[in-house]
Design a protein around this motif. Structure first.
Motif, mmCIF file in Angstrom:
data_model
loop_
_atom_site.group_PDB
_atom_site.id
_atom_site.type_symbol
_atom_site.label_atom_id
_atom_site.label_comp_id
_atom_site.label_asym_id
_atom_site.label_seq_id
_atom_site.Cartn_x
_atom_site.Cartn_y
_atom_site.Cartn_z
ATOM 1 N N LEU A 1 41.817 40.264 39.997
ATOM 2 C CA LEU A 1 41.101 40.192 38.715
ATOM 3 C C LEU A 1 41.549 38.960 37.917
ATOM 4 O O LEU A 1 40.743 38.283 37.285
ATOM 5 C CB LEU A 1 41.349 41.474 37.932
ATOM 6 C CG LEU A 1 40.401 41.757 36.762
ATOM 7 C CD1 LEU A 1 40.255 43.263 36.553
ATOM 8 C CD2 LEU A 1 40.895 41.125 35.482
ATOM 9 N N HIS A 2 42.856 38.690 37.969
ATOM 10 C CA HIS A 2 43.373 37.500 37.280
ATOM 11 C C HIS A 2 42.742 36.231 37.827
ATOM 12 O O HIS A 2 42.315 35.341 37.079
ATOM 13 C CB HIS A 2 44.894 37.437 37.439
ATOM 14 C CG HIS A 2 45.489 36.144 36.967
ATOM 15 N ND1 HIS A 2 46.226 35.314 37.791
ATOM 16 C CD2 HIS A 2 45.415 35.518 35.773
ATOM 17 C CE1 HIS A 2 46.596 34.254 37.100
ATOM 18 N NE2 HIS A 2 46.117 34.341 35.886
ATOM 19 N N GLU A 3 42.633 36.126 39.169
ATOM 20 C CA GLU A 3 42.063 34.928 39.771
ATOM 21 C C GLU A 3 40.584 34.784 39.432
ATOM 22 O O GLU A 3 40.109 33.699 39.104
ATOM 23 C CB GLU A 3 42.255 34.948 41.293
ATOM 24 C CG GLU A 3 43.701 34.938 41.742
ATOM 25 C CD GLU A 3 44.457 33.727 41.237
ATOM 26 O OE1 GLU A 3 43.828 32.686 41.018
ATOM 27 O OE2 GLU A 3 45.684 33.828 41.045
ATOM 28 N N VAL A 4 39.839 35.880 39.489
ATOM 29 C CA VAL A 4 38.405 35.818 39.176
ATOM 30 C C VAL A 4 38.201 35.438 37.712
ATOM 31 O O VAL A 4 37.373 34.579 37.379
ATOM 32 C CB VAL A 4 37.726 37.166 39.490
ATOM 33 C CG1 VAL A 4 36.273 37.145 39.027
ATOM 34 C CG2 VAL A 4 37.800 37.468 40.983
ATOM 35 N N ALA A 5 38.966 36.080 36.834
ATOM 36 C CA ALA A 5 38.807 35.790 35.403
ATOM 37 C C ALA A 5 39.280 34.387 35.052
ATOM 38 O O ALA A 5 38.906 33.855 34.003
ATOM 39 C CB ALA A 5 39.584 36.815 34.577
ATOM 40 N N SER A 6 40.111 33.805 35.899
ATOM 41 C CA SER A 6 40.594 32.439 35.628
ATOM 42 C C SER A 6 39.508 31.407 35.856
ATOM 43 O O SER A 6 39.611 30.275 35.367
ATOM 44 C CB SER A 6 41.804 32.119 36.523
ATOM 45 O OG SER A 6 42.885 32.971 36.225
ATOM 46 N N ALA A 7 38.491 31.746 36.632
ATOM 47 C CA ALA A 7 37.409 30.803 36.913
ATOM 48 C C ALA A 7 36.509 30.677 35.686
ATOM 49 O O ALA A 7 36.070 31.679 35.123
ATOM 50 C CB ALA A 7 36.611 31.266 38.112
ATOM 51 N N PRO A 8 36.221 29.465 35.239
ATOM 52 C CA PRO A 8 35.388 29.297 34.036
ATOM 53 C C PRO A 8 34.027 29.959 34.142
ATOM 54 O O PRO A 8 33.495 30.464 33.164
ATOM 55 C CB PRO A 8 35.268 27.770 33.913
ATOM 56 C CG PRO A 8 36.464 27.226 34.636
ATOM 57 C CD PRO A 8 36.723 28.165 35.762
ATOM 58 N N ALA A 9 33.486 29.979 35.369
ATOM 59 C CA ALA A 9 32.135 30.520 35.521
ATOM 60 C C ALA A 9 32.072 32.031 35.327
ATOM 61 O O ALA A 9 30.984 32.611 35.228
ATOM 62 C CB ALA A 9 31.588 30.160 36.909
ATOM 63 N N SER A 10 33.222 32.698 35.307
ATOM 64 C CA SER A 10 33.216 34.160 35.182
ATOM 65 C C SER A 10 33.006 34.613 33.740
ATOM 66 O O SER A 10 33.024 35.821 33.472
ATOM 67 C CB SER A 10 34.540 34.733 35.711
ATOM 68 O OG SER A 10 35.621 34.318 34.876
ATOM 69 N N GLY A 11 32.838 33.685 32.821
ATOM 70 C CA GLY A 11 32.726 34.030 31.416
ATOM 71 C C GLY A 11 31.712 35.105 31.087
ATOM 72 O O GLY A 11 32.037 36.111 30.439
ATOM 73 N N PRO A 12 30.445 34.980 31.465
ATOM 74 C CA PRO A 12 29.450 36.009 31.109
ATOM 75 C C PRO A 12 29.807 37.391 31.658
ATOM 76 O O PRO A 12 29.639 38.399 30.968
ATOM 77 C CB PRO A 12 28.162 35.475 31.747
ATOM 78 C CG PRO A 12 28.385 33.988 31.834
ATOM 79 C CD PRO A 12 29.835 33.809 32.121
ATOM 80 N N ALA A 13 30.339 37.423 32.864
ATOM 81 C CA ALA A 13 30.687 38.710 33.456
ATOM 82 C C ALA A 13 31.856 39.351 32.720
ATOM 83 O O ALA A 13 31.856 40.561 32.447
ATOM 84 C CB ALA A 13 31.021 38.528 34.940
ATOM 85 N N VAL A 14 32.855 38.570 32.399
ATOM 86 C CA VAL A 14 34.001 39.093 31.661
ATOM 87 C C VAL A 14 33.557 39.574 30.290
ATOM 88 O O VAL A 14 34.005 40.618 29.789
ATOM 89 C CB VAL A 14 35.099 38.013 31.539
ATOM 90 C CG1 VAL A 14 36.208 38.458 30.580
ATOM 91 C CG2 VAL A 14 35.680 37.687 32.902
ATOM 92 N N LEU A 15 32.648 38.834 29.670
ATOM 93 C CA LEU A 15 32.159 39.200 28.344
ATOM 94 C C LEU A 15 31.483 40.568 28.372
ATOM 95 O O LEU A 15 31.640 41.392 27.468
ATOM 96 C CB LEU A 15 31.179 38.122 27.873
ATOM 97 C CG LEU A 15 30.984 37.951 26.373
ATOM 98 C CD1 LEU A 15 32.304 37.638 25.701
ATOM 99 C CD2 LEU A 15 29.985 36.834 26.110
ATOM 100 N N GLU A 16 30.795 40.819 29.427
ATOM 101 C CA GLU A 16 30.061 42.081 29.550
ATOM 102 C C GLU A 16 31.015 43.277 29.666
ATOM 103 O O GLU A 16 30.772 44.343 29.108
ATOM 104 C CB GLU A 16 29.147 41.998 30.788
ATOM 105 C CG GLU A 16 28.321 43.244 31.023
ATOM 106 C CD GLU A 16 27.494 43.127 32.303
ATOM 107 O OE1 GLU A 16 27.056 44.173 32.817
ATOM 108 O OE2 GLU A 16 27.301 41.991 32.779
#
Length: 1640
Positions: A1202-1217
């Motif tokens: 989860l840390h690695e996925v959330a570290s990617a800039p492109a994951s922003g919309p998904a994390v926001l959700e």
């Protein structure tokens, strides 16, 4: 009763005098003095009785008591009655004489008591002393000492007794056997004599004006006889000094005839002591007194003794000494005083003795003699006035002395002479010249290391003292004006006085201004046939020349210009008005700069302009020719100062340019050529500048004179080689030719443009060539002299530049162009390619730059050879020099600029793509060089050429830029070069190429393309050393190239980039990969079918290589797979070994490239974190007491993923959700992994890696959860929260058991501040955790929710009610930590929603009081939290709600005031302050009792060792003030107890007690009883403050209130404190005992 009480106090204090601590002893002594201020008689009586009854008390303590008695007696002498005085006198007398041995402190203290009493009761004291001063019995030494002290302290009272004392003492002198006793008698006789002399000198004020000196004469003489004839012969040095000290004042009391009779023996006897004592100040002082006595009676004996006196005194002056010793300084003053006495009575004999000693070989003798001479000139001016010629003539030898100490002394003598009119006599001018010579001393000639026998300090150096003397004499001694003016002018021009120019000019300016004031328009300089005075031309030349180096010699430039300004009338009458404006501007320029910042070239130009303007104003050819003649005459004077001589040559050129006589011009030019010192580089340059400046007005004459000189025998190398230079070698001839070539260069540079073109080929270049290469036997020979080469290069450069800058220079046809270019190329090739030592190559390239622009055009091969030679000469040089070497750095920068100018000049001749290609081909090997500094230079040159090409692009028809792809492919990979400078230049090259393409497409030159302009904004990214940022920037550059690259150029660009993959610079190779991938993505549609194959290959080799482009391909493959099989990919990657390696982490981040895919991945990971238990408990060892907690594997892996996925800039919309769920899950994950160990197999793996030396990533469960939480917050748009936590250290706290609560609190605060809108959903998820089986999770959630209440955001979001209800429900939690956090949260309402406190007041107060009464918390931490919370809430709750609980709270918190724990003391006292504040001056009597009862503890805790407790006491006392209904007391609290202000506790306590006793006298007993309680406090400072409070209360209470005090209890307590282990406490107890005199 009163008497008994004061004596009791005194007795208690006296018993404490034996304390071992000196501070306590001093305080006891002070307390006795305090008692004595009120009851002096009782205290003195007690002291007297104590000493009398305690015979065995040690003498140090008896000394302290006696000192206290002396203080009381001195301050209250008028209040003593005779009986008390008598008792004190008897006591002190007995103490003083109790033991025969000398015990200085004790006996001195007793003696001081007698002296103090004797100021009033002199008769009684004398009666007692005389009783112990009986004839026939040798008295105690201290008796005699006391008599001596009394004679000084009470002159008028003692002198009447002296006759009887002396008559009694006289027989005792013979009986004294011990030297110590004899010393005492001597000191007494000295004091008796001094007091007698003072009495006789003030008879008009004396009680008995009939006293006469004769009354003491016989006794004094009798004493003198014993002292001089017997005791002075003693071997004891101390006795001899005591005798001689006494003889001085005694000599004034001896009968005149006896003194005259004794002088023949007395003087030699005293002089003998000089040989016996090292410290002779007392001998000298006594001798001075004896001499004064002898002179006053007109003794003739002095004439007989004079020689021996002078010899002995002179020897004292000449003794080698440490000048810093005070005794030595005093002795010298006394010896000089003796010389003054002798000078007044025998001036002839004194001079006859002194002056011959100026001719001795001993340095100290000469220096000492000069010091005496200076002193008597000043001190005996009247007697020395008639001896002036004699003294002046005797100074001839000292003027020749070379010793620095002697020089200083001579200058000081000259200074004294100046003040007394000596220098106006014949021979005085020699003295002035001597001072000027010393002013001219060079600084390095002065001693640098002063030793023990040296006085060569900077402030006293010969030059410094001479400069000071000259200025002072010039400005302060009015009579010296006629001596110094115009005499000082004679020293301006001679070279030997150059160092003195600054002080000379300053003095002359002052003297001239004074003369101007006296006679307004008269000429200042009256020559009157004085041939020694310099002419106006000489003065002008000299002052102008030295001004060229203005800061040397103490700023002689400004001083010289000021003198010029003052002398304008004498220089030339027409100059006054012009110089009045010009010179101040020059001086202002000097003031604006310093020696380091002044531009020498600019300054010289200003001076030359000043000279030109002056010549124009004068406009007199005769005057100009005279000035020129003087300048030429002075040129040899500056052979030692090349800078000034160089400038003087320029001045000569300027004056010649202003001359109208051609014959005179040619004559002077010929003389200059014949007399120049050609070996000196500066002189050659100065001569050339002179010719160049002259040529501005006289071009034909200058060229003709040069040609005549060239045709002379100077340049021939045959036999009989020279005419006027026959003795010069070949090397010297080269220097002559070098100077001539330079002359031609400067002539060409300064010649009028309209005249130059016609003469430059025939008269300039031809003669330059002839001078450079001569013929021997018909063969052309060239020199290897570098100076000659540099001269030729420099001159060619100046000449060609002058030609190019002329109006017709562009069309000028230079037939010698090819020859000159070839010569310059030869010079460039001859320079060492690896170093930069001379400016030859720079100037040669500059010359070529100008030559290229002239016709005819160079051949292609010549041009190629020129470019190759210049590049090879400059590019291969070592890296640019360090910043410290400014000259080398400047030379390097100038050389690089010259190369740029040359290449752009060549490019300008062929402004086509082909011409640009030729230039780039020459630079290409250097662009690809393995050496970084060569690449930087090559790219810089390329960028410069491309920019120049772009700026001068002229498109007449639309033609293709056919080599664009090739050039872009060459430069673009260099955007990732290892050297940042190369990267920046590469971007500039690409930027220029894109605009060139736009230009060839038909766009105008001023068109700005948005896409191309983006390149400039990418330069900052290239400056970053992080490869990720660097290659991301390269990717952006490739995108820009792809957008503007014509389709036909794509293949050539790709081919060039593929070639770049083999670049030795790995960064450039990787950049080529990035750019290839980008181009394939943006423009590679024809290669689309190859993408799967490329991805497959890259993934198969992922473990074999670490190349960046392979890793990028693997990322792409994983992304494609995951879009189809998300769950499978996630499960597969979760099975990767922990900790994840860098490849696995990169692949996880690739899954976030698309928002929809990222949301699926995060949902799966969140499910896996929450499904399993966070840890399992197991025992590492069978016997371990507590089980270890070990993390379960699947949640741990999911957390890392989860840390690695959330570290990617492109994951922003998904994390926001999924932000609320992710946040709460990870926060609780953090709480339950504190102290949890990784799984066993991971621990074993770490141990294996550590033992084998392999580096491995550590995996700590709690840290991984924190990292994941940070990544989620950042990606969810809450980066402010992360940064705020980082700055506060919150993340570190969050990971530790001790700091976890604080970490959660800080996180909640940051969320409320920066992420308010997310809180409703976060709270909703957190509410559900109330029933968690893990206590730590309940603590975490409670701490988070509690902190939210401190922010108004919960009220704004209408969450307050639900949050209060949730927390109140948790008050019954089994965990004390949770209950404590609930109280903290409820108190936080005061900060977050203060307007809601009244609404929920009863609920909040109930909760807090419940916390105060919490009995399930053994450490009372819940109660502490309740006190802190109440302090925050009280100001906001309704008054009525508070009144019902006010007393309960006050009673409940009172025990905490004296808690051993600082937190409880601070919180309870601060809460007490808030209770008072809440009453607002309107409190019930019951609560007022609590306020009064708390006063003493609060006052005493101001001395608490803990600062928070002190701050709480300050606040509480300030709040108590209004409730006490005493404005004065409240004002005192407000004044002294302001937060942040220092507190003088004693002053504050004194003032407070004063007001307490004035307004609340009934409280005395209560306050004292409370204070007595703190006498036993465990804190030393509080224990010391308690007696202070007691003392101040007693000090200010009225007498009628004293019955409130249990005096016996108080005295007993204070007596006990006097035995306290802390000295400070004992001291305060003693001080308080002194104040208890109030009860008397």
């Amino acid at each position: 009763m009163s008497e008994t009480y004061v004596k009791r106090l005194s007795t208690i204090l006296l018993d404490a005098i034996t304390d071992k601590d000196p501070r306590v002893q001093e305080q006891v002594c002070g307390a006795l003095c305090t008692l004595g201020e009120s009851q002096p008689a009782e205290v003195l009586s007690a002291c007297e009785e104590h000493l009398r009854l305690h015979e065995k008390l040690a003498h140090p303590y008896r000394t302290m008591v006696l000192r206290a008695m002396e203080t009381v007696v001195s301050n209250h002498i008028g209040e003593l009655d005779k009986d008390m005085a008598r008792a004190i006198i008897l006591l002190a007398s007995n103490e003083m004489t109790k033991v025969k041995e000398l015990v200085s402190d004790w006996q001195q203290a007793a003696s001081s008591v007698l002296v103090a009493v004797g100021r009033r009761f002199i008769s009684s004291v004398m009666e007692e002393l005389l009783s112990k001063f009986q004839p026939g019995l040798l008295p105690h030494p201290c008796t005699v000492h006391t008599l001596a002290s009394l004679s000084i302290s009470n002159v008028f009272g003692m002198v009447p007794f002296l006759t009887s004392i002396l008559s009694t003492m006289l027989p005792m002198l013979g009986a004294a056997k011990h030297d110590s006793m004899k010393v005492v008698f001597c000191c007494a006789l000295q004091r008796f004599s001094e007091s007698t002399l003072e009495y006789l000198a003030n008879l008009d004020q004396a009680p008995d004006p009939t006293v006469r000196k004769d009354a003491f004469a016989s006794d004094i003489f009798g004493a003198y006889d014993i002292l001089f004839h017997q005791w002075l012969q003693s071997r004891e040095a101390k006795l001899r000094l005591a005798v001689v000290e006494a003889l001085g004042p005694m000599s004034h009391l001896l009968p005149s005839e006896k003194l005259e009779e004794q002088l023949p023996k007395l003087l030699p006897g005293v002089l003998t002591l000089y040989k016996k004592h090292a410290e002779t100040v007392h001998v000298s002082k006594s001798l001075g007194q004896i001499l004064e006595a002898a002179v006053s009676l007109g003794s003739r004996t002095l004439d007989i003794q004079l020689d021996s006196l002078l010899a002995a005194l002179h020897a004292q002056i000449c003794v080698p000494v440490e000048s810093s010793s005070p005794l030595v300084t005093s002795n010298r003053k006394e010896v000089l005083r003796c010389f003054t006495v002798l000078a007044c009575c025998s001036p002839d004999r004194l001079l006859a003795f002194l002056l011959p000693k100026l001719d001795t070989s001993n340095e100290r003798t000469r220096v000492g003699t000069l010091q005496v001479l200076r002193h008597v000139i000043n001190a005996a001016a009247t007697q020395m006035a008639v001896k002036k010629p004699f003294i002046l003539s005797s100074m001839k030898l000292p003027l020749l002395d070379t010793n620095n100490k002697v020089k200083r002394a001579v200058v000081q003598v000259v200074s004294a002479m100046a003040h007394h009119g000596y220098l106006e006599q014949p021979g005085g001018k020699a003295m002035v010249e001597y001072v000027v010579q010393q002013c001219a001393l060079p600084p390095e000639a002065e001693p640098q290391k002063p030793g023990a026998d040296s006085e060569a300090l900077a402030a006293d150096s010969v030059r410094a003292i001479s400069v000071s003397t000259l200025y002072l004499v010039s400005t302060t001694v009015d009579r010296m004006g006629e001596v110094l003016w115009p005499y000082l002018l004679e020293f301006l021009v001679p070279v030997r006085f150059t160092g003195a120019l600054s002080p000379l000019c300053r003095s002359l300016v002052h003297l001239a201004q004074k003369r101007q004031e006296a006679g307004a328009h008269a000429p200042l300089i009256q020559y009157n046939g004085n041939v020694h005075l310099p002419s106006p031309y000489a003065i002008t030349t000299r002052l102008l020349a030295v001004s060229s180096n203005p800061y040397v010699g103490d700023g002689r430039g400004a001083a010289s210009l000021r003198l010029l300004s003052v002398l304008h009338q004498d220089i030339h009458p027409a100059l006054g008005q012009r110089w009045a404006t010009a010179i101040p501007l020059l001086l202002e320029h000097l003031d604006e700069y310093s020696e380091e910042t002044l531009s020498q070239k600019e300054w010289e130009e200003k001076l030359l302009m000043f000279l030109r303007d002056s010549l124009a104003v004068v406009s007199d050819n005769t005057w100009v020719c005279q000035l020129t003649l003087e300048m030429c005459k002075q040129l040899p004077n500056y052979n030692g100062t090349p800078l000034e001589k160089n400038f003087l040559y320029k001045c000569v050129g300027t004056t010649l340019g202003a001359a109208s006589s051609k014959e005179a011009v040619r004559k002077h030019l010929q003389e200059l050529l014949e007399t120049a010192r050609y070996q000196e580089e500066r002189e050659r340059e100065g001569l050339a500048c002179c010719f160049g400046i002259c040529a501005t007005s006289h071009l034909d004459d200058t060229l003709a004179q040069l040609e005549d000189f060239v045709k002379s025998d100077v340049l021939r190398k045959s036999a009989g080689i020279f005419n006027i230079f026959k003795d010069r070698s070949e090397s010297e001839a080269d220097k002559v030719r070098s100077a001539l070539i330079l002359c031609y260069g400067h002539v060409a540079a300064r010649a009028p443009c309209e005249l130059l073109l016609a003469r430059v080929e025939a008269d300039v270049f031809r003669n330059m060539s002839q001078c450079f290469s001569t013929k021997v036997l018909g063969i052309k020979v060239e020199t290897k002299d570098p100076a000659l080469r540099l001269s030729l290069v420099q001159s060619v450069c100046m000449a060609t530049q002058a030609v190019c800058s002329s109006a017709h220079g562009g069309s000028f046809h230079l037939s010698r162009k090819a020859e000159l270019v070839a010569q310059m190329v030869e010079f460039i090739k001859a320079e060492p390619p690896d170093s930069l030592r001379t400016p030859i190559r720079r100037k040669a390239m500059l010359a070529c730059t100008y030559l290229v622009t002239l016709e005819p055009a160079l051949e292609e091969q010549v041009q190629a050879d020129l470019i190759h030679s210049c590049l090879h000469s400059v590019m291969a040089m070592l890296p640019e020099p360090e910043e410290g070497d400014s000259h080398q750095e400047s030379l390097y920068l100038d050389t690089m600029q010259a190369l740029k100018d040359l290449l752009t000049s060549l490019l300008q001749r062929n402004m086509t793509p082909q011409g640009l290609q030729v230039m780039v081909e020459h630079l290409s090997p250097w662009i690809k060089s393995p050496r970084g500094h060569e690449r930087v230079r090559a790219l810089g040159l390329s960028a410069c050429l491309l920019q120049f090409f772009l700026e001068h692009l002229q498109i007449s028809a639309l033609v293709p830029f056919h080599n664009l792809g090739l050039l872009v492919g060459l430069f673009s990979p260099r955007c990732a070069d290892l050297w940042p400078a190369t990267r920046r230049e590469a971007v500039s090259c690409v930027h220029s190429l894109l605009y060139l393409q736009l230009g060839y497409e038909g766009f105008s030159r001023d068109y700005r393309d948005d896409v191309a302009e983006q390149l400039l904004s990418l330069k900052d990214g290239l400056a970053h050393p992080d490869p990720t940022i660097l290659f991301h920037t390269c990717h952006s550059i490739a995108q820009i190239i792809a957008k503007r690259l014509p389709p036909d150029q794509l293949i050539s660009l790709l081919l060039t980039l593929f070639e770049g993959l083999g670049d030795p610079d790995k960064n450039c190779s990787r950049a080529a990969t990035v750019m290839i991938n980008c181009l394939l993505k943006e423009r590679g549609n024809m290669l689309q079918e190859k993408v799967p194959e490329i991805v497959s290959v890259l993934r198969s080799k992922l473990q074999e290589t670490r190349e960046e482009h392979v890793l990028q391909a693997a990322q792409h493959s994983v992304f494609v797979l995951a879009t189809h099989h998300c769950a499978a990919v996630v499960s597969s990657l979760l099975g990767s070994p922990l900790p994840f390696d860098s490849h696995t982490c990169t692949l996880w981040r690739a899954l976030a490239l698309e928002p929809g895919l990222a949301a699926q991945v995060l949902g799966l990971l969140l499910e896996k974190i929450s499904r399993d238990v966070p840890f399992k408990e197991s025992r590492a060892f069978l016997l371990s007491s507590t089980p270890d907690r070990v993390a379960t594997l699947l949640p741990l892996a999911a957390t890392c993923a989860l840390h690695e996925v959330a570290s990617a800039p492109a994951s922003g919309p998904a994390v926001l959700e999924l932000c609320p769920q992710l946040f709460v899950a990870l926060l609780l994950r953090v709480s339950c992994t504190m102290g949890v160990h990784p799984p066993r197999h991971l621990q074993a793996k770490e141990r294996r890696n550590a033992s084998s030396g392999l580096a491995s990533r550590s995996l700590e469960p709690c840290s991984s959860a924190v990292d994941a939480l940070q990544a989620v917050l950042v990606r969810g748009g809450n980066e402010d929260v992360v940064q705020h936590m980082e700055l506060d250290g919150g993340w570190q706290l969050l990971k530790t058991s001790a700091g976890h609560e604080e970490g959660v609190t800080r996180l909640a605060s940051a969320m409320a501040k920066f992420a308010g809108p997310r809180l409703p959903m976060v709270m909703k998820v957190l509410f559900a955790t109330q029933s968690s089986v893990y206590e730590v999770q309940r603590v975490t959630s409670t701490a988070f929710l509690a902190e939210l209440l401190s922010s108004n955001v919960v009220n704004d979001l209408m969450l307050l009610e639900s949050l209060l209800d949730n927390l109140t429900a948790r008050q019954k939690d089994t965990s004390a930590r949770v209950r404590r956090l609930v109280l903290r949260g409820l108190a936080n309402v005061a900060s977050g929603s203060p307007e809601k406190v009244q609404t929920h007041g009863p609920q909040l107060l109930t909760a807090m009081i419940s916390g105060l009464d919490d009995g399930d918390d053994p450490h009372s931490l819940v109660a502490l939290e309740a006190m802190v919370g109440l302090a925050r809430l009280l100001d906001l709750v309704d008054t009525w709600d508070l009144r019902t609980v006010l007393l309960h709270i006050a009673v409940r918190i009172r025990p905490f005031f004296d808690s051993e724990r600082m937190e409880f003391r601070s919180a309870s006292i601060r809460l007490f302050g808030h209770l008072n504040k809440a009453c607002r001056g309107d409190c019930e009597d019951v609560f007022l009792e609590q306020v009064v009862g708390g006063l003493a503890p609060l006052l005493l805790h101001l001395q608490d060792p803990q600062a928070p407790v002190v701050a709480a006491c300050r606040f509480a006392l300030c709040m108590c003030g209004p409730n006490l209904e005493c404005e004065e007391l409240a004002a005192v609290f407000q004044k002294h107890l302001q937060e942040g202000h220092g507190l003088h506790f004693g002053e504050f306590l004194n003032t407070t007690c004063k007001h307490l006793m004035r307004h609340f006298p009934d409280l005395l007993g209560r306050l004292l009883s409370t204070s007595l309680f703190y006498f036993k406090s465990s804190w030393e400072d509080v224990r010391a403050a308690a007696p202070m409070l007691t003392g101040f209360l007693v000090l200010h209470v009225e007498a009628e209130q004293l019955p409130q005090v249990d005096l016996e209890q108080l005295l007993a307590a204070l007596q006990l404190l006097l035995k306290d282990p802390a000295p400070e406490v004992r001291a305060k107890a003693a001080e308080t005992l002194g104040r208890l005199v109030k009860f008397a």
